[in-house]
Scaffold this motif. Structure first.
Motif, PDB file in Angstrom:
ATOM      1  N   HIS A 198       9.055 -13.619  31.402  1.00 30.16           N
ATOM      2  CA  HIS A 198       9.473 -12.637  30.397  1.00 30.16           C
ATOM      3  C   HIS A 198       9.881 -11.333  31.073  1.00 30.16           C
ATOM      4  N   GLU A 199       9.115 -10.898  32.062  1.00 30.68           N
ATOM      5  CA  GLU A 199       9.445  -9.661  32.769  1.00 30.68           C
ATOM      6  C   GLU A 199      10.822  -9.746  33.417  1.00 30.68           C
ATOM      7  N   LEU A 200      11.107 -10.852  34.087  1.00 31.77           N
ATOM      8  CA  LEU A 200      12.413 -11.017  34.712  1.00 31.77           C
ATOM      9  C   LEU A 200      13.516 -11.065  33.656  1.00 31.77           C
ATOM     10  N   ALA A 201      13.256 -11.753  32.561  1.00 30.78           N
ATOM     11  CA  ALA A 201      14.249 -11.847  31.489  1.00 30.78           C
ATOM     12  C   ALA A 201      14.587 -10.459  30.952  1.00 30.78           C
ATOM     13  N   ALA A 202      13.581  -9.614  30.777  1.00 30.44           N
ATOM     14  CA  ALA A 202      13.797  -8.278  30.241  1.00 30.44           C
ATOM     15  C   ALA A 202      14.639  -7.424  31.184  1.00 30.44           C
ATOM     16  N   ARG A 203      14.544  -7.687  32.490  1.00 33.44           N
ATOM     17  CA  ARG A 203      15.357  -6.948  33.456  1.00 33.44           C
ATOM     18  C   ARG A 203      16.823  -7.328  33.373  1.00 33.44           C
ATOM     19  N   LEU A 204      17.097  -8.497  32.849  1.00 31.60           N
ATOM     20  CA  LEU A 204      18.468  -8.985  32.764  1.00 31.60           C
ATOM     21  C   LEU A 204      19.197  -8.479  31.524  1.00 31.60           C
ATOM     22  N   GLY A 205      18.484  -8.263  30.442  1.00 33.17           N
ATOM     23  CA  GLY A 205      19.123  -7.805  29.215  1.00 33.17           C
ATOM     24  C   GLY A 205      18.185  -7.907  28.039  1.00 33.17           C
ATOM     25  N   ALA A 228      21.484 -16.465  26.369  1.00 31.56           N
ATOM     26  CA  ALA A 228      20.968 -17.834  26.372  1.00 31.56           C
ATOM     27  C   ALA A 228      21.235 -18.500  27.714  1.00 31.56           C
ATOM     28  N   ASP A 229      22.421 -18.258  28.292  1.00 31.84           N
ATOM     29  CA  ASP A 229      22.724 -18.802  29.616  1.00 31.84           C
ATOM     30  C   ASP A 229      21.732 -18.288  30.652  1.00 31.84           C
ATOM     31  N   ALA A 230      21.439 -16.990  30.588  1.00 31.46           N
ATOM     32  CA  ALA A 230      20.516 -16.390  31.559  1.00 31.46           C
ATOM     33  C   ALA A 230      19.117 -16.970  31.418  1.00 31.46           C
ATOM     34  N   ALA A 231      18.651 -17.095  30.172  1.00 31.90           N
ATOM     35  CA  ALA A 231      17.324 -17.665  29.945  1.00 31.90           C
ATOM     36  C   ALA A 231      17.260 -19.103  30.439  1.00 31.90           C
ATOM     37  N   ALA A 232      18.312 -19.875  30.144  1.00 40.66           N
ATOM     38  CA  ALA A 232      18.348 -21.268  30.600  1.00 40.66           C
ATOM     39  C   ALA A 232      18.378 -21.345  32.119  1.00 40.66           C
ATOM     40  N   ALA A 233      19.110 -20.436  32.759  1.00 41.47           N
ATOM     41  CA  ALA A 233      19.177 -20.432  34.223  1.00 41.47           C
ATOM     42  C   ALA A 233      17.807 -20.128  34.830  1.00 41.47           C
ATOM     43  N   LEU A 234      17.071 -19.180  34.246  1.00 40.29           N
ATOM     44  CA  LEU A 234      15.727 -18.872  34.745  1.00 40.29           C
ATOM     45  C   LEU A 234      14.824 -20.099  34.672  1.00 40.29           C
ATOM     46  N   VAL A 242      14.772 -22.383  15.575  1.00 41.92           N
ATOM     47  CA  VAL A 242      14.639 -23.464  16.561  1.00 41.92           C
ATOM     48  C   VAL A 242      13.982 -22.896  17.812  1.00 41.92           C
ATOM     49  N   PRO A 243      13.444 -23.760  18.690  1.00 38.74           N
ATOM     50  CA  PRO A 243      12.760 -23.262  19.900  1.00 38.74           C
ATOM     51  C   PRO A 243      13.725 -22.584  20.870  1.00 38.74           C
ATOM     52  N   GLY A 244      13.152 -21.830  21.816  1.00 37.34           N
ATOM     53  CA  GLY A 244      13.925 -21.178  22.862  1.00 37.34           C
ATOM     54  C   GLY A 244      14.277 -22.142  23.986  1.00 37.34           C
ATOM     55  N   ALA A 245      14.571 -21.590  25.166  1.00 35.88           N
ATOM     56  CA  ALA A 245      15.029 -22.380  26.316  1.00 35.88           C
ATOM     57  C   ALA A 245      14.048 -23.492  26.637  1.00 35.88           C
ATOM     58  N   ARG A 246      14.542 -24.720  26.705  1.00 30.95           N
ATOM     59  CA  ARG A 246      13.693 -25.887  26.941  1.00 30.95           C
ATOM     60  C   ARG A 246      14.361 -26.839  27.930  1.00 30.95           C
ATOM     61  N   ILE A 247      13.539 -27.469  28.762  1.00 30.34           N
ATOM     62  CA  ILE A 247      14.048 -28.466  29.693  1.00 30.34           C
ATOM     63  C   ILE A 247      14.363 -29.755  28.926  1.00 30.34           C
ATOM     64  N   PHE A 288      14.220 -13.043  24.167  1.00 33.17           N
ATOM     65  CA  PHE A 288      14.177 -13.832  22.939  1.00 33.17           C
ATOM     66  C   PHE A 288      14.763 -15.222  23.156  1.00 33.17           C
ATOM     67  N   ALA A 289      15.827 -15.319  23.950  1.00 37.60           N
ATOM     68  CA  ALA A 289      16.403 -16.639  24.229  1.00 37.60           C
ATOM     69  C   ALA A 289      15.396 -17.542  24.931  1.00 37.60           C
ATOM     70  N   LEU A 290      14.495 -16.956  25.705  1.00 36.26           N
ATOM     71  CA  LEU A 290      13.417 -17.739  26.314  1.00 36.26           C
ATOM     72  C   LEU A 290      12.476 -18.293  25.266  1.00 36.26           C
ATOM     73  N   HIS A 291      12.106 -17.455  24.292  1.00 35.49           N
ATOM     74  CA  HIS A 291      11.035 -17.809  23.352  1.00 35.49           C
ATOM     75  C   HIS A 291      11.553 -18.518  22.096  1.00 35.49           C
ATOM     76  N   GLY A 292      12.694 -18.075  21.576  1.00 37.37           N
ATOM     77  CA  GLY A 292      13.247 -18.694  20.374  1.00 37.37           C
ATOM     78  C   GLY A 292      12.417 -18.435  19.139  1.00 37.37           C
TER      79      GLY A 292
END
Length: 311
Positions: free
Chosen positions: A136-143, A113-119, A303-308, A148-152
């Motif tokens: 999504h591609e970058l997120a998948a490279r991280l773990g 979740a931290d990584a998704a929020a940082a992106l 609940v939703p994924g990473a949001r501003i 999923f933390a991006l999308h929720g």
């Protein structure tokens, strides 16, 4: 967008997750296991605030043991920021302030979740404007859990868990989470699973599963029926987690006696997730477990994924 229009800081919130279902296949040559899982994002969040800086740095609050969260490139959020900078050609830096609520090493994807929020935060801070597909591609490279933390929401994960397909989940599911002060290592739990299967003569699909999420799980989510979902919740990592920490079995039994429909180790543990029939029953279960000395939290999903939150 002009440089003057870039925000000074961006605050992003990303949820932790539970694995409603987790089937684990054999270990591949690359060290990863094939997975078939159902993620659900729940209302326990990580907050990341990104501020422009000349270099890359981060600070962390909300943890009992500050040493449990690295502040260098071992931190997934730091790696996310640097990966985005490399991928987009950004030459500046960022300071990431991480406010943690998801248990560290608790099987709930707090680091992801931290990584998704940082992106998301750095993309907005730097004005790099990546497409959802590229993010999504970058997120998948991280773990495996970062996409999923991006999308929720609720999603079926296959491959390493990073190949996502949204799953329809009607209504609200209420969970009580019992957290532990001491985390469990995800790689260690997977290794324990491999050893257990080798010693017991079990195959990757014993207990029987085909590395497809059972239709009964998807039907229960689609119906919004906690009773049906409770009957088909499953986690292949629960056995090695219980072998590593037998006291988790006591927690599961306590939650069931308190009125939960079902209890399961979340991911690689040690967090235990109890599904409850209603918000009111979840509150009663939480109170009962708290009285017995457990750290219990009432959350809901999806609940939703990473949001501003602000920029």
């Amino acid at each position: 967008m002009s440089l003057a229009a870039f925000p000074e800081a961006v605050h992003v919130r990303a949820p932790g997750k539970i694995n409603v279902y987790l089937g684990v296949g054999a270990r591949h040559d690359d060290g990863y296991h094939a997975l078939a899982t159902v993620f659900q994002a729940v209302s326990l969040y990580e907050d990341v605030i990104a501020r422009a800086d000349d270099d890359f740095s981060l600070s962390v609050s909300g943890v009992a043991d500050p040493a449990s969260v690295p502040l260098d490139d071992r931190n997934l959020a730091m790696r996310a920021a640097k990966l985005l900078a490399t991928a987009t050609g950004y030459t500046g830096g960022v300071h990431l302030e991480i406010r943690k609520s998801v248990p560290v090493a608790g099987g709930m994807g707090g680091g992801s979740a931290d990584a998704a929020a940082a992106l998301v935060a750095c993309d907005a801070l730097w004005g790099t404007g990546l497409s959802p597909h590229r993010m999504h591609e970058l997120a998948a490279r991280l773990g495996a859990d970062v996409p999923f933390a991006l999308h929720g929401g609720t999603a079926v994960g296959t491959g390493r868990g990073d190949q996502l397909n949204p799953a329809l989940a009607r209504g609200r599911f209420d969970w009580v989470l019992v957290t532990s002060d001491e985390g469990l290592s995800t790689p260690a739990i997977y290794s324990r699973l491999d050893v257990h299967r080798a010693e017991s003569g079990a195959l990757a699909d014993d207990p029987p599963l085909s590395l497809d999420v059972p239709i009964t799980v998807l039907q229960a989510l689609r119906a919004g029926d906690p009773h049906s979902l409770a009957a088909c919740m499953y986690n292949d990592l629960e056995v090695p987690a219980l072998l590593e920490r037998p006291t988790l079995d006591d927690i599961i039994n306590e939650g069931l006696r308190a009125g939960a429909l079902s209890g399961i180790v979340s991911g690689s543990g040690p967090t235990v997730a109890f599904l409850c029939e209603t918000p009111e029953i979840a509150q009663l279960v939480q109170n009962e477990l708290a009285v017995s000395g457990r750290t219990a939290l009432h959350v809901h999903g999806p609940v939703p994924g990473a949001r501003i939150i602000s920029a």
